[in-house]
Design a protein around this motif. Structure first.
Motif, PDB file in Angstrom:
ATOM      1  N   LEU A 131      -7.270  -0.650  45.570  1.00  0.00           N
ATOM      2  CA  LEU A 131      -7.882  -1.057  44.310  1.00  0.00           C
ATOM      3  C   LEU A 131      -7.552  -2.510  44.044  1.00  0.00           C
ATOM      4  CD1 LEU A 131      -6.997   2.030  42.113  1.00  0.00           C
ATOM      5  CD2 LEU A 131      -9.206   1.484  43.105  1.00  0.00           C
ATOM      6  N   SER A 132      -8.523  -3.215  43.555  1.00  0.00           N
ATOM      7  CA  SER A 132      -8.293  -4.622  43.253  1.00  0.00           C
ATOM      8  C   SER A 132      -7.512  -4.732  41.948  1.00  0.00           C
ATOM      9  CB  SER A 132      -9.630  -5.340  43.129  1.00  0.00           C
ATOM     10  OG  SER A 132     -10.332  -4.849  42.007  1.00  0.00           O
ATOM     11  N   ASP A 133      -7.000  -5.887  41.678  1.00  0.00           N
ATOM     12  CA  ASP A 133      -6.234  -6.128  40.452  1.00  0.00           C
ATOM     13  C   ASP A 133      -7.096  -5.908  39.214  1.00  0.00           C
ATOM     14  OD1 ASP A 133      -3.970  -6.678  41.861  1.00  0.00           O
ATOM     15  OD2 ASP A 133      -4.187  -8.873  41.745  1.00  0.00           O
ATOM     16  N   SER A 134      -8.326  -6.316  39.244  1.00  0.00           N
ATOM     17  CA  SER A 134      -9.200  -6.151  38.079  1.00  0.00           C
ATOM     18  C   SER A 134      -9.490  -4.667  37.822  1.00  0.00           C
ATOM     19  CB  SER A 134     -10.500  -6.934  38.256  1.00  0.00           C
ATOM     20  OG  SER A 134     -11.251  -6.410  39.337  1.00  0.00           O
ATOM     21  N   ALA A 135      -9.618  -3.893  38.892  1.00  0.00           N
ATOM     22  CA  ALA A 135      -9.846  -2.453  38.723  1.00  0.00           C
ATOM     23  C   ALA A 135      -8.614  -1.796  38.117  1.00  0.00           C
ATOM     24  CB  ALA A 135     -10.201  -1.815  40.058  1.00  0.00           C
ATOM     25  N   LEU A 136      -7.435  -2.218  38.546  1.00  0.00           N
ATOM     26  CA  LEU A 136      -6.190  -1.682  37.981  1.00  0.00           C
ATOM     27  C   LEU A 136      -6.055  -2.058  36.500  1.00  0.00           C
ATOM     28  CD1 LEU A 136      -3.639  -2.255  40.885  1.00  0.00           C
ATOM     29  CD2 LEU A 136      -4.506  -0.081  40.030  1.00  0.00           C
ATOM     30  N   GLU A 137      -6.407  -3.292  36.175  1.00  0.00           N
ATOM     31  CA  GLU A 137      -6.346  -3.723  34.769  1.00  0.00           C
ATOM     32  C   GLU A 137      -7.316  -2.931  33.917  1.00  0.00           C
ATOM     33  OE1 GLU A 137      -6.816  -7.947  34.229  1.00  0.00           O
ATOM     34  OE2 GLU A 137      -5.349  -8.375  35.781  1.00  0.00           O
ATOM     35  N   HIS A 138      -8.511  -2.705  34.452  1.00  0.00           N
ATOM     36  CA  HIS A 138      -9.526  -1.929  33.738  1.00  0.00           C
ATOM     37  C   HIS A 138      -9.029  -0.489  33.509  1.00  0.00           C
ATOM     38  CE1 HIS A 138     -13.433  -0.650  32.353  1.00  0.00           C
ATOM     39  NE2 HIS A 138     -13.445   0.324  33.278  1.00  0.00           N
ATOM     40  N   LYS A 139      -8.415   0.086  34.543  1.00  0.00           N
ATOM     41  CA  LYS A 139      -7.884   1.444  34.420  1.00  0.00           C
ATOM     42  C   LYS A 139      -6.739   1.480  33.398  1.00  0.00           C
ATOM     43  CE  LYS A 139      -7.164   5.322  37.399  1.00  0.00           C
ATOM     44  NZ  LYS A 139      -7.166   5.834  38.745  1.00  0.00           N
ATOM     45  N   ALA A 140      -5.882   0.480  33.386  1.00  0.00           N
ATOM     46  CA  ALA A 140      -4.762   0.411  32.435  1.00  0.00           C
ATOM     47  C   ALA A 140      -5.282   0.294  30.994  1.00  0.00           C
ATOM     48  CB  ALA A 140      -3.859  -0.760  32.771  1.00  0.00           C
ATOM     49  N   ILE A 141      -6.335  -0.524  30.814  1.00  0.00           N
ATOM     50  CA  ILE A 141      -6.921  -0.681  29.477  1.00  0.00           C
ATOM     51  C   ILE A 141      -7.509   0.635  29.004  1.00  0.00           C
ATOM     52  CG2 ILE A 141      -8.822  -1.777  28.222  1.00  0.00           C
ATOM     53  CD1 ILE A 141      -8.280  -4.311  29.930  1.00  0.00           C
ATOM     54  N   LYS A 142      -8.181   1.343  29.912  1.00  0.00           N
ATOM     55  CA  LYS A 142      -8.749   2.645  29.556  1.00  0.00           C
ATOM     56  C   LYS A 142      -7.651   3.629  29.155  1.00  0.00           C
ATOM     57  CE  LYS A 142     -13.006   4.139  31.518  1.00  0.00           C
ATOM     58  NZ  LYS A 142     -13.669   4.802  32.636  1.00  0.00           N
ATOM     59  N   LEU A 143      -6.573   3.636  29.919  1.00  0.00           N
ATOM     60  CA  LEU A 143      -5.462   4.543  29.608  1.00  0.00           C
ATOM     61  C   LEU A 143      -4.813   4.181  28.268  1.00  0.00           C
ATOM     62  CD1 LEU A 143      -3.809   4.975  33.117  1.00  0.00           C
ATOM     63  CD2 LEU A 143      -5.064   6.696  31.812  1.00  0.00           C
ATOM     64  N   GLU A 144      -4.681   2.898  27.991  1.00  0.00           N
ATOM     65  CA  GLU A 144      -4.116   2.476  26.704  1.00  0.00           C
ATOM     66  C   GLU A 144      -5.016   2.922  25.546  1.00  0.00           C
ATOM     67  OE1 GLU A 144      -3.487  -1.727  26.925  1.00  0.00           O
ATOM     68  OE2 GLU A 144      -1.759  -1.523  28.255  1.00  0.00           O
ATOM     69  N   GLU A 145      -6.332   2.803  25.737  1.00  0.00           N
ATOM     70  CA  GLU A 145      -7.269   3.256  24.704  1.00  0.00           C
ATOM     71  C   GLU A 145      -7.145   4.759  24.485  1.00  0.00           C
ATOM     72  OE1 GLU A 145     -11.167   2.020  25.906  1.00  0.00           O
ATOM     73  OE2 GLU A 145     -10.771  -0.097  25.473  1.00  0.00           O
ATOM     74  N   GLN A 146      -6.999   5.505  25.577  1.00  0.00           N
ATOM     75  CA  GLN A 146      -6.823   6.952  25.448  1.00  0.00           C
ATOM     76  C   GLN A 146      -5.532   7.291  24.706  1.00  0.00           C
ATOM     77  OE1 GLN A 146      -7.070   8.408  29.471  1.00  0.00           O
ATOM     78  NE2 GLN A 146      -9.281   8.832  29.315  1.00  0.00           N
ATOM     79  N   VAL A 147      -4.476   6.563  25.015  1.00  0.00           N
ATOM     80  CA  VAL A 147      -3.191   6.788  24.338  1.00  0.00           C
ATOM     81  C   VAL A 147      -3.331   6.491  22.845  1.00  0.00           C
ATOM     82  CG1 VAL A 147      -0.832   5.910  24.096  1.00  0.00           C
ATOM     83  CG2 VAL A 147      -1.724   6.454  26.355  1.00  0.00           C
ATOM     84  N   ARG A 148      -3.996   5.375  22.493  1.00  0.00           N
ATOM     85  CA  ARG A 148      -4.209   5.037  21.081  1.00  0.00           C
ATOM     86  C   ARG A 148      -5.033   6.115  20.378  1.00  0.00           C
ATOM     87  NH1 ARG A 148      -4.411  -0.579  22.677  1.00  0.00           N
ATOM     88  NH2 ARG A 148      -6.597  -0.354  23.189  1.00  0.00           N
ATOM     89  N   ASP A 149      -6.114   6.568  21.053  1.00  0.00           N
ATOM     90  CA  ASP A 149      -6.980   7.595  20.482  1.00  0.00           C
ATOM     91  C   ASP A 149      -6.196   8.895  20.264  1.00  0.00           C
ATOM     92  OD1 ASP A 149      -9.495   8.742  19.650  1.00  0.00           O
ATOM     93  OD2 ASP A 149      -9.505   9.794  21.588  1.00  0.00           O
ATOM     94  N   LEU A 150      -5.430   9.298  21.266  1.00  0.00           N
ATOM     95  CA  LEU A 150      -4.648  10.532  21.147  1.00  0.00           C
ATOM     96  C   LEU A 150      -3.560  10.394  20.082  1.00  0.00           C
ATOM     97  CD1 LEU A 150      -4.349  11.600  24.895  1.00  0.00           C
ATOM     98  CD2 LEU A 150      -5.724  12.677  23.106  1.00  0.00           C
ATOM     99  N   THR A 151      -2.954   9.213  19.988  1.00  0.00           N
ATOM    100  CA  THR A 151      -1.937   8.982  18.958  1.00  0.00           C
ATOM    101  C   THR A 151      -2.556   9.075  17.569  1.00  0.00           C
ATOM    102  OG1 THR A 151      -0.727   7.524  20.460  1.00  0.00           O
ATOM    103  CG2 THR A 151      -0.203   7.348  18.118  1.00  0.00           C
ATOM    104  N   GLU A 152      -3.733   8.488  17.409  1.00  0.00           N
ATOM    105  CA  GLU A 152      -4.423   8.548  16.108  1.00  0.00           C
ATOM    106  C   GLU A 152      -4.801   9.987  15.772  1.00  0.00           C
ATOM    107  OE1 GLU A 152      -5.779   7.261  12.553  1.00  0.00           O
ATOM    108  OE2 GLU A 152      -4.667   6.093  14.025  1.00  0.00           O
ATOM    109  N   ARG A 153      -5.298  10.710  16.749  1.00  0.00           N
ATOM    110  CA  ARG A 153      -5.641  12.124  16.520  1.00  0.00           C
ATOM    111  C   ARG A 153      -4.401  12.932  16.138  1.00  0.00           C
ATOM    112  NH1 ARG A 153      -9.729  14.064  21.315  1.00  0.00           N
ATOM    113  NH2 ARG A 153     -11.440  12.659  20.822  1.00  0.00           N
ATOM    114  N   TYR A 154      -3.308  12.657  16.813  1.00  0.00           N
ATOM    115  CA  TYR A 154      -2.047  13.344  16.511  1.00  0.00           C
ATOM    116  C   TYR A 154      -1.609  13.062  15.083  1.00  0.00           C
ATOM    117  CZ  TYR A 154       2.948  14.265  16.413  1.00  0.00           C
ATOM    118  OH  TYR A 154       4.195  14.692  16.051  1.00  0.00           O
ATOM    119  N   ARG A 155      -1.686  11.804  14.667  1.00  0.00           N
ATOM    120  CA  ARG A 155      -1.291  11.445  13.297  1.00  0.00           C
ATOM    121  C   ARG A 155      -2.182  12.136  12.264  1.00  0.00           C
ATOM    122  NH1 ARG A 155      -0.335   5.150  14.570  1.00  0.00           N
ATOM    123  NH2 ARG A 155       1.779   5.340  15.366  1.00  0.00           N
TER     124      ARG A 155
END
Length: 196
Positions: free
Chosen positions: A31-55
């Motif tokens: 995987l290229s660096d940009s693909a890894l960054e894109h995947k990390a951003i997606k995971l961070e968004e999922q974490v934020r979404d799940l955290t908001e849902r949890y709250r």
């Protein structure tokens, strides 16, 4: 060293570790660096979404807990409301009977039995009102106060003689409150200006 004498075919078939690099260590899909960054951003968004849902879920469960607790407290306070309504009718009968006995037990009537009955009824009435007060049931005393549709029901209008219009001039049936909540409206007569 035995690696020197082995052939390349032997190394591939035996899995000899003397070779320069093991093909199993290489990533199959690099995987290229940009693909890894894109995947990390997606995971961070999922974490934020799940955290908001949890709250939100936590806040909702806290609201449900508070509402349930309030419901239980109200049930404890007002669970006797129906019983109190029935008992208030008994208090009305007792009060009317005591008033009737008081009228008959005047000083002009020397009947001692009637006087004792009146005194007994008065004691019972006082005790009943103290039991009512102990359990949060109170008789309203609206005479002289302003009309409130949540506490009173108008049954008649009376001329305002020496009383401000809109004021309660008489009570035909006592009203009662249980812990501040009206369980029976007072039947009242409200003063109005006489039209001449």
């Amino acid at each position: 060293s035995p690696c020197v004498f082995s052939t390349a075919a032997q190394q591939r078939s035996t899995g000899d570790e003397c070779g320069p690099e093991d093909p199993h260590d290489e990533p199959k899909h690099p995987l290229s660096d940009s693909a890894l960054e894109h995947k990390a951003i997606k995971l961070e968004e999922q974490v934020r979404d799940l955290t908001e849902r949890y709250r939100k879920a936590l806040a909702d469960s806290e609201n449900v807990r508070r509402r349930t607790q309030k419901f239980v407290e109200d049930a404890k306070l007002f669970g006797i409301q129906s019983f109190c309504r029935d008992l208030v009718e008994v208090a009305d009968i007792l009060e009317k009977t005591a008033e009737s006995a008081a009228g008959e037990a005047e000083p002009s009537n020397p009947n001692p039995t009637l006087k004792k009955i009146y005194e007994g009824l008065s004691l019972i009435e006082a005790k009943l009102q103290s039991v009512f007060a102990k359990h949060g049931l109170q008789k309203m005393n609206p005479v002289g106060g302003r009309y409130d549709p949540y506490d009173h029901e108008i049954v008649c209008h009376v001329p305002a003689e020496g009383v401000q219009p809109g004021t309660i001039a008489l009570v035909t049936q006592d009203g009662y409150k249980l812990h501040g909540r009206t369980i029976r409206h007072a039947l009242v007569g409200v003063a109005v200006e006489s039209q001449e």
